[in-house]
Enzyme design. Structure first.
Site, PDB file in Angstrom:
ATOM      1  N   ASN A  10      74.173 -39.014 -62.815  1.00  0.00           N
ATOM      2  CA  ASN A  10      72.724 -38.623 -62.941  1.00  0.00           C
ATOM      3  C   ASN A  10      72.399 -37.207 -62.630  1.00  0.00           C
ATOM      4  OD1 ASN A  10      69.956 -38.624 -62.695  1.00  0.00           O
ATOM      5  ND2 ASN A  10      69.683 -39.804 -60.784  1.00  0.00           N
ATOM      6  N   PHE A  11      71.944 -36.544 -63.862  1.00  0.00           N
ATOM      7  CA  PHE A  11      71.747 -35.077 -63.967  1.00  0.00           C
ATOM      8  C   PHE A  11      70.635 -34.712 -63.079  1.00  0.00           C
ATOM      9  CE2 PHE A  11      74.073 -33.870 -68.133  1.00  0.00           C
ATOM     10  CZ  PHE A  11      75.245 -34.652 -67.797  1.00  0.00           C
ATOM     11  N   LYS A  12      69.697 -35.419 -62.789  1.00  0.00           N
ATOM     12  CA  LYS A  12      68.478 -35.152 -62.080  1.00  0.00           C
ATOM     13  C   LYS A  12      67.735 -34.021 -62.683  1.00  0.00           C
ATOM     14  CE  LYS A  12      70.028 -37.584 -58.029  1.00  0.00           C
ATOM     15  NZ  LYS A  12      70.025 -37.812 -56.531  1.00  0.00           N
ATOM     16  N   HIS A  93      64.493 -44.902 -59.478  1.00  0.00           N
ATOM     17  CA  HIS A  93      65.123 -44.235 -58.681  1.00  0.00           C
ATOM     18  C   HIS A  93      64.775 -43.812 -57.299  1.00  0.00           C
ATOM     19  CE1 HIS A  93      67.824 -40.975 -57.198  1.00  0.00           C
ATOM     20  NE2 HIS A  93      68.975 -41.331 -57.980  1.00  0.00           N
ATOM     21  N   GLU A 141      71.640 -47.613 -53.667  1.00  0.00           N
ATOM     22  CA  GLU A 141      71.667 -46.137 -53.176  1.00  0.00           C
ATOM     23  C   GLU A 141      70.756 -46.115 -51.916  1.00  0.00           C
ATOM     24  OE1 GLU A 141      72.872 -43.387 -57.336  1.00  0.00           O
ATOM     25  OE2 GLU A 141      70.537 -43.436 -56.222  1.00  0.00           O
ATOM     26  N   ILE A 146      71.563 -39.960 -50.068  1.00  0.00           N
ATOM     27  CA  ILE A 146      71.637 -39.463 -51.533  1.00  0.00           C
ATOM     28  C   ILE A 146      71.858 -37.764 -51.110  1.00  0.00           C
ATOM     29  CG2 ILE A 146      70.125 -38.651 -53.531  1.00  0.00           C
ATOM     30  CD1 ILE A 146      69.311 -41.795 -53.303  1.00  0.00           C
ATOM     31  N   GLY A 181      76.391 -39.758 -52.129  1.00  0.00           N
ATOM     32  CA  GLY A 181      77.093 -38.905 -51.410  1.00  0.00           C
ATOM     33  C   GLY A 181      78.792 -39.472 -52.082  1.00  0.00           C
ATOM     34  N   ALA A 202      75.559 -37.880 -58.416  1.00  0.00           N
ATOM     35  CA  ALA A 202      74.844 -36.604 -59.097  1.00  0.00           C
ATOM     36  C   ALA A 202      75.747 -35.303 -58.336  1.00  0.00           C
ATOM     37  CB  ALA A 202      73.351 -36.911 -58.424  1.00  0.00           C
ATOM     38  N   SER A 203      75.169 -34.945 -57.394  1.00  0.00           N
ATOM     39  CA  SER A 203      75.545 -33.737 -56.877  1.00  0.00           C
ATOM     40  C   SER A 203      77.348 -33.363 -56.732  1.00  0.00           C
ATOM     41  CB  SER A 203      75.068 -33.570 -55.374  1.00  0.00           C
ATOM     42  OG  SER A 203      75.426 -34.618 -54.642  1.00  0.00           O
TER      43      SER A 203
HETATM   44  O1  G3P Z   1      71.536 -41.414 -58.883  1.00  0.00           O
HETATM   45  C1  G3P Z   1      72.578 -40.885 -58.285  1.00  0.00           C
HETATM   46  C2  G3P Z   1      72.521 -40.424 -56.859  1.00  0.00           C
HETATM   47  O2  G3P Z   1      70.902 -40.446 -56.481  1.00  0.00           O
HETATM   48  C3  G3P Z   1      73.220 -40.040 -55.956  1.00  0.00           C
HETATM   49  O3  G3P Z   1      73.236 -38.729 -55.632  1.00  0.00           O
HETATM   50  O4  G3P Z   1      74.035 -36.385 -55.064  1.00  0.00           O
HETATM   51  O5  G3P Z   1      74.323 -38.277 -53.526  1.00  0.00           O
HETATM   52  O6  G3P Z   1      75.663 -38.229 -55.477  1.00  0.00           O
HETATM   53  P1  G3P Z   1      74.349 -37.810 -55.011  1.00  0.00           P
END
Ligand code: G3P
Length: 222
Positions: A10-12, A93, A141, A146, A181, A202-203
């Site tokens: 997810n690039f957000k 989301h 999630e 997150i 995470g 994402a991150s």
């Molecule tokens: O949709 C993916 C997400 O919300 C997770 O984000 O940064 O915790 O990998 P992250």
């Protein structure tokens, strides 16, 4: 048809995954997918779909609006998303939650257009409720994890397991992704062991110094 196991990125609206950087990141994902033969999907901003579509990787939207064609300034139409390369879309989301009736209508809109629907949920209770709407995929999630450094698979493995069970109790055919995470191949492996079809990340990728290396590392757990 979505192949399991799956890495969904997810690039957000990360700078490192917007505009030119979105194109670069989809290119890395395409290269890793080709090299490893693993299934990877990129969820990109609506504005970046067209530019990213030159890279050979399935592209999903991050959100789609349900308003009919016409006077709805600022909304994102399914027609525009599809014509710019979208083949599926995230719904609800945590960072863009919508009312239940809108989730229902968005799933229907995507199904009608033959697009894959991925509904995000915050806990097993919501997972069960959403499973009754038969989306293609459900992603669990926990919002508080997150963007953090501890993977859901370590911080709260029970929520993944319970969500998988909750969805299965309604419909065995709906696969479940987990996210929040997730940073390493070990986290991905743990997700699959808990019954997930893969992960939503994402991150761990967008903020990585070497994004391609991060993708490669994560695919090792698939
Ligand atoms: O949709 C993916 C997400 O919300 C997770 O984000 O940064 O915790 O990998 P992250």
């Amino acid at each position: 048809m979505i192949e399991a196991p799956l890495l969904m990125i997810n690039f957000k609206t990360y700078d490192q995954a917007s505009g030119k950087e979105a194109v670069a990141l989809t290119k890395y994902a395409a290269e890793v997918s080709k090299e490893t033969k693993k299934s990877i999907i990129c969820c990109v901003q609506a504005a970046d779909l067209h530019a990213c579509s030159k890279n050979k990787i399935p592209l999903f939207g991050e959100h789609v609006d349900i308003e009919p064609a016409g006077g709805h300034t600022g909304k994102v139409s399914i027609k525009a998303l599809i014509e710019n390369g979208m083949t599926g879309c995230l719904i609800n989301h945590s960072e863009n939650r919508i009312p239940f009736t809108q989730i229902m209508e968005t799933i229907a809109l995507l199904q009608e257009a033959d697009m894959v629907s991925v509904v995000c949920v915050k806990d097993e209770k919501e997972a069960k409720k959403i499973a009754k709407l038969t989306p293609d995929i459900i992603a669990i999630e926990p919002p508080e994890l997150i963007g953090g450094d501890i993977s859901v698979t370590t911080a709260d493995p029970a929520i993944v397991k319970k969500s998988v069970e909750a969805v299965r109790s309604v419909n065995e055919g709906i696969p479940v992704l987990c996210g929040a995470g997730v940073k390493t191949g070990k986290d991905v492996k743990a997700a699959i062991k808990l019954g997930a079809m893969g992960v939503l990340v994402a991150s761990g990728i967008t903020k990585a110094k070497d994004q391609k290396k991060a993708i490669l590392q994560l695919t090792k757990g698939l």
